[in-house]
Each structure stands twice: as structure tokens, then as C-alpha cells.
Design an enzyme around this catalytic site. Structure first.
Site, short mmCIF file in Angstrom:
data_model
loop_
_atom_site.label_atom_id
_atom_site.label_comp_id
_atom_site.label_asym_id
_atom_site.label_seq_id
_atom_site.Cartn_x
_atom_site.Cartn_y
_atom_site.Cartn_z
N PRO A 153 0.84 -1.20 0.00
CA PRO A 153 0.00 0.00 0.00
C PRO A 153 0.88 1.25 0.00
O PRO A 153 1.79 1.38 0.82
CB PRO A 153 -0.77 -0.12 1.32
CG PRO A 153 0.14 -0.91 2.21
CD PRO A 153 0.88 -1.86 1.32
N MET A 154 0.62 2.17 -0.93
CA MET A 154 1.40 3.41 -1.02
C MET A 154 0.46 4.56 -1.36
O MET A 154 -0.24 4.53 -2.39
CB MET A 154 2.49 3.28 -2.09
CG MET A 154 3.58 2.28 -1.75
SD MET A 154 4.77 2.04 -3.09
CE MET A 154 3.78 1.05 -4.23
N ALA A 155 0.44 5.57 -0.51
CA ALA A 155 -0.44 6.71 -0.70
C ALA A 155 -0.13 7.40 -2.02
O ALA A 155 1.03 7.69 -2.34
CB ALA A 155 -0.27 7.70 0.46
N GLN A 172 -6.65 -1.48 3.07
CA GLN A 172 -5.91 -1.17 4.30
C GLN A 172 -6.45 0.10 4.94
O GLN A 172 -6.57 1.14 4.28
CB GLN A 172 -4.42 -0.98 4.03
CG GLN A 172 -3.65 -0.84 5.34
CD GLN A 172 -2.22 -0.39 5.15
OE1 GLN A 172 -1.97 0.71 4.68
NE2 GLN A 172 -1.27 -1.23 5.56
N CYS A 184 2.72 2.84 9.71
CA CYS A 184 3.01 4.05 8.94
C CYS A 184 3.71 5.09 9.82
O CYS A 184 3.19 5.46 10.88
CB CYS A 184 1.73 4.64 8.37
SG CYS A 184 2.02 6.15 7.40
N GLY A 227 10.56 -4.90 2.06
CA GLY A 227 11.73 -4.04 2.16
C GLY A 227 12.84 -4.41 1.21
O GLY A 227 13.46 -5.47 1.33
N ASP A 228 13.08 -3.55 0.21
CA ASP A 228 14.24 -3.66 -0.69
C ASP A 228 14.25 -4.90 -1.56
O ASP A 228 15.32 -5.47 -1.82
CB ASP A 228 15.55 -3.55 0.10
CG ASP A 228 15.80 -2.16 0.65
OD1 ASP A 228 15.06 -1.23 0.28
OD2 ASP A 228 16.73 -2.00 1.46
N GLY A 267 6.99 -2.60 -2.99
CA GLY A 267 6.40 -1.27 -3.04
C GLY A 267 7.00 -0.40 -4.12
O GLY A 267 6.60 -0.45 -5.29
N ARG A 268 8.01 0.39 -3.77
CA ARG A 268 8.55 1.39 -4.70
C ARG A 268 9.07 0.78 -5.99
O ARG A 268 8.92 1.36 -7.07
CB ARG A 268 9.65 2.19 -4.01
CG ARG A 268 9.16 3.09 -2.89
CD ARG A 268 10.33 3.69 -2.13
NE ARG A 268 11.13 2.65 -1.49
CZ ARG A 268 12.42 2.77 -1.21
NH1 ARG A 268 13.06 3.88 -1.53
NH2 ARG A 268 13.07 1.80 -0.61
#
Length: 340
Positions: free
Chosen positions: A31-33, A86, A116, A215-216, A238-239
Site C-alpha cells: 500500500p502506497m499513498a 488497508q 506508517c 523491504g528492498d 512497493g517502490r
């Protein structure tokens, strides 16, 4: 875009079981705003490889005021399922009305955010602020479990005190979690600092429910290493999924898993598809804002990506931004056509 090649003896992950929900491949969109909106979820679904999609983090206070059929925040397509909604909340009383409203979007799973670190979320007493008070965290988790009849996850993050992290994870398991997501950075650590996977491994060993590591992860090798080194049951990305939306396809294809037919064969085509979906989904200027957020990540695929990023950032509207992007791709030595 070339198809990922499965090698002989390719890695084969086990399915991820979250309550009654079977997630396969065990690859989860974080989840990413401002980023994991319906257009991006649909794009990723068209490319293939995602086992579970997360929504943006949603305010439990605001969710009951969203209108089904008109809410752009909560629109969903079959290409973006199974879907996990979420929530973030500061009070237990906010949860039941939010879940009741969210059922209109037929989510396959729910998540309550305990990790968060954004200042505006912490000021409300939500997100990672809940991890500072385990009594309050218990009441929030209990309220979420009472409101949700289906699969339930809680997203947490590493703590400087490993003992406290494990106590927190066990508390959430007892409260009724079907799975935990663990991010490998503490609330104080910035994204530029490498994620640590040891806390993910510690939680996976301490609870009996599945743990999803976050993560990563930027490649199939990273995903396989995370699963092997931590004992976690799933991988959240994510990113890297915004920078390279084809990453899920690359990983799943490398594992020899079935994928939908590939229709977007170039980086430029992927960008144009997302821009088109944004235009169809949002009214100006929201489509431009979302395209700017996406471009900030996607531009990293190019040696001179700052030209793309600056052009889109300075565009007067989304139409101008799309034209600037088209011109940028045309100037690339590969014509914007090769996906690595």
C-alpha cells in the site's frame, strides 16, 4: 518487453494462505499513498504476477463518507484482484463503520496499519503510533477482528527493541490476525537506509501465522533470498513496482508460473498505458497529480530520466505531460522500447 525465461529447476514458492484466501504467486503489492490507486493496480494486473493487491492506506474516519460508484479512491477492477483494503485508525470506534462502508467494494481481505511513520498519521495517534502502546494496539486489533469476517492482516515494522517487536507480533496473532506484514525498517529509519531482514525472520519464527516480508526487493533473486533467509511466506514489493511495473511479471515468469498474454512490450507503452488509465479514472487536475507521482519513480529507468520528471512536473495539464513524455521516449537511443 521480452518474456522472462524460466530456467531448469526454477524456484517454486509455496502458496500463501491468509485465512481462507490462497494467494499465488506469494507476491503482494504494497500500500502506497497516491500510488496504489485503481489505475496502477489495473496496469499491474494486465502485466501479471501479482498475487494480492493492496489499496492505498484509507482513513477509517473518512471511509464511511465515500460513495460507491462515485468514489475514485475505492474504485476496483477485476484486473486488480484479489484486493486488500488497508485502513488506518486512531480509535476502535472508527473501525466498524469503516469496514461496513468498505464492504461495498467487495475486498477479499483487510489490513489495519500499525506501521506508517508519516508525521500526519502519527499526530492522529494512528499507524506506528499504535505500536507505542500495546494496550491500545490490542483494542484496535480486537475491534478490527470483530468487524472483519474474512482474511485479516496487520502491517507492522521493525523495532529497535527486538523483544518488544516479538511481543507486539504475538499480541496481534492472539488478537486474530491471519497474517502479518513486517517492514524491515523502524519508524525512524528513512527509505534511503537499507532494510534489515533479520526482524522479519525473527517475527516469522515467533508466530504460527504467515509473515509477509517487505523491504528492498527489486528482483527475483531478492524475492527468493528474502523467502529463504527469513522463512517468511510472502514477499511485498512497493517502490520497485512503481519504478518497474513489470517486476511482478519478471519474478513470476522466472519461476515458471503462468502469466497473461503480454500486450505492453516497451517501457514507453507501459507509461502510456498508465497515463491513459489515469485519464479515464480521474478528472483534471487529479490525473496530473497522480501522473507526476508515478513519473518520479518511473523516470529512474533512464539515464536522463530527470528530463522526463522535470517536464511532467512542470506541465500545465495531463495532456501536456503526455506529449512531453512522448517526446522524451522518442529521443531515447532505444526509442523507449527496451525493457530491462
Amino acid at each position: 518487453m521480452s518474456e522472462p525465461a524460466a530456467t531448469a529447476g526454477a524456484f517454486r514458492p509455496s502458496p500463501l494462505a491468509i485465512g481462507a484466501l490462497q494467494v499465488y504467486p506469494p507476491l503482494v503489492l504494497a500500500p502506497m499513498a497516491g500510488l496504489t490507486h485503481a489505475p496502477l493496480r489495473r496496469l499491474l494486473g494486465e502485466l501479471g504476477g501479482v498475487g494480492l493487491f493492496y489499496s492505498e492506506m484509507l482513513s477509517a474516519r473518512a471511509l464511511p463518507h465515500e460513495v460507491p460508484g462515485r468514489s475514485r479512491m475505492l474504485a476496483a477492477t477485476e484486473r486488480g484482484r484479489p484486493l486488500c483494503l488497508q485502513l488506518f485508525a486512531a480509535e476502535p470506534e472508527q473501525i466498524a463503520p469503516a469496514v461496513g462502508a468498505g464492504l461495498a467494494w467487495r475486498p477479499e481481505a483487510w489490513d489495519l496499519n500499525f506501521g506508517c511513520p508519516a508525521p500526519e498519521i502519527l499526530r492522529q495517534g494512528a499507524g506506528a503510533a499504535l505500536a507505542r502502546d500495546l494496550g491500545r494496539a490490542w483494542r484496535m486489533a480486537e475491534a478490527m477482528r470483530a468487524a472483519v469476517t474474512g482474511p485479516l492482516l496487520f502491517k507492522i515494522r521493525a523495532e529497535e527493541d527486538s523483544g518488544r517487536l516479538l511481543e507486539f507480533a504475538r499480541l496481534l496473532e492472539v488478537a486474530g490476525a491471519d497474517a502479518l506484514v513486517v517492514h524491515g525498517r523502524t519508524a525512524r529509519e528513512k527509505l534511503c537506509r537499507p532494510a534489515r531482514w533479520a526482524p522479519i525472520a525473527a517475527v516469522a519464527a515467533a508466530v504460527r501465522i504467515p509473515v509477509i516480508g517487505n523491504g528492498d526487493v527489486r528482483s527475483a533473486a531478492d524475492a527468493e533470498r528474502l523467502l529463504a533467509e527469513t522463512g517468511c511466506a510472502g514477499v511485498m514489493i512497493g517502490r520497485a513496482a512503481v519504478e518497474r511495473p513489470w517486476i511482478f511479471r519478471e519474478i513470476a515468469g522466472g519461476w515458471g508460473l503462468p502469466l497473461p498474454p503480454l500486450r505492453l512490450r516497451t517501457r514507453g507503452a507501459v507509461y502510456r498505458r498508465l497515463a491513459k488509465l489515469l485519464r479515464e479514472h480521474y478528472a483534471h487536475p487529479r490525473d496530473l497529480y497522480r501522473l507526476r507521482e508515478f513519473t518520479a519513480y518511473f523516470a529512474k529507468n533512464y539515464a536522463f530520466g530527470h528530463q522526463l520528471w522535470k517536464g511532467v512536473q512542470n506541465a500545465a495539464d495531463a495532456g501536456a505531460a503526455r506529449r512531453l513524455a512522448r517526446d522524451f521516449f522518442a529521443r531515447q537511443s532505444d526509442g523507449g522500447e527496451t525493457l530491462a
